[in-house]
Design an enzyme around this catalytic site. Sequence first.
Site, mmCIF file in Angstrom:
data_model
loop_
_atom_site.group_PDB
_atom_site.id
_atom_site.type_symbol
_atom_site.label_atom_id
_atom_site.label_comp_id
_atom_site.label_asym_id
_atom_site.label_seq_id
_atom_site.Cartn_x
_atom_site.Cartn_y
_atom_site.Cartn_z
ATOM 1 N N ALA A 73 -5.324 -8.680 0.871
ATOM 2 C CA ALA A 73 -4.594 -9.948 0.836
ATOM 3 C C ALA A 73 -5.166 -10.896 1.880
ATOM 4 O O ALA A 73 -5.786 -10.484 2.856
ATOM 5 C CB ALA A 73 -3.111 -9.718 1.100
ATOM 6 N N GLY A 118 -4.705 -4.912 -1.499
ATOM 7 C CA GLY A 118 -4.617 -5.482 -2.841
ATOM 8 C C GLY A 118 -5.883 -5.305 -3.653
ATOM 9 O O GLY A 118 -5.839 -5.294 -4.886
ATOM 10 N N GLU A 121 -5.625 -1.843 -5.045
ATOM 11 C CA GLU A 121 -4.582 -1.895 -6.075
ATOM 12 C C GLU A 121 -5.094 -2.572 -7.346
ATOM 13 O O GLU A 121 -4.767 -2.154 -8.465
ATOM 14 C CB GLU A 121 -3.364 -2.635 -5.523
ATOM 15 C CG GLU A 121 -2.630 -1.831 -4.458
ATOM 16 C CD GLU A 121 -1.606 -2.640 -3.691
ATOM 17 O OE1 GLU A 121 -0.468 -2.166 -3.548
ATOM 18 O OE2 GLU A 121 -1.946 -3.743 -3.214
ATOM 19 N N GLU A 141 -2.142 -1.049 4.732
ATOM 20 C CA GLU A 141 -1.035 -1.972 4.986
ATOM 21 C C GLU A 141 -0.155 -1.553 6.154
ATOM 22 O O GLU A 141 0.388 -2.406 6.867
ATOM 23 C CB GLU A 141 -0.175 -2.128 3.721
ATOM 24 C CG GLU A 141 -0.799 -2.963 2.628
ATOM 25 C CD GLU A 141 -1.654 -2.163 1.658
ATOM 26 O OE1 GLU A 141 -2.004 -2.690 0.596
ATOM 27 O OE2 GLU A 141 -1.970 -0.979 1.979
#
Length: 267
Positions: A73, A118, A121, A141
């Site tokens: 992110a 992300g 993911e 994270e």
Amino acid sequence: MSATEASTSFENITYEVKGSIAYITMNRPKVMNALNRKTVEELNAAFRAAKDDARIKGVILTGAGEKAFIAGADIAELSAIDGDKAGEFSAKGQQVLLFIETLGKPVIAAVNGFALGGGCETAMACTIRIAAENAKFGQPEVKLGIIPGYGGTQRLPRLVGKGRALQLILAGDLIDAHEAHRIGLVNEVVPAAELIPRCEAILKQITANAPLAIRYSIDAINQGVDTDLTSGLKLEAKYFALAAGTEDRKEGTSAFVQKRSPQFHGK
């Protein structure tokens, strides 16, 4: 530009169609292709275009530059999000990645460099993951005081098992491409120069088959993987029946008997 080649303009990604393949490239190399709201929105628009375009049989998703697929992110944006907006932020990303996962067309993540947070993911939402030898994966994270929010706590254990997923997420450690392959997070590891050609070769092999059979297979696996065996078998029978009722099934079986290559039309 020929009829088989097209491009669409976005700010943070590039979208090109060559033949039957859509190439979607995260294009923020200065920030290692980090995901911000605009990039997620553009990613959603690009995949919707790929789904709606009858010419496209498969998608290759990669990152610009040699350092990163998606490094995670956008931390500057993330740091400004409070608890009230965090759920909305997470839900939007989850919605886009679920759309990719259920596109009905094969999506290959060509992972060149970092696939963190992300980025990992996003790769996990793709149908197949091919990694360059320099690729690194992780869900770090917890080191930022948060948890994976784009499906990492759900897809990672489904791919590598609960124990390995817990260790990766709780420790926040990175793993290299070969370790990712060993635990089942990626399908193959190839030299960086062979990454896109290998993805193209896999798509060519897949898309030579019946389009509806491909879609039904993806749907049956995605929907059945989390059910009990009895329910999964019923689901498989349902999709088997749908496939058996298609013109492609008639063509495929006729071509086999006649010892010729089938000509599928997705009907």
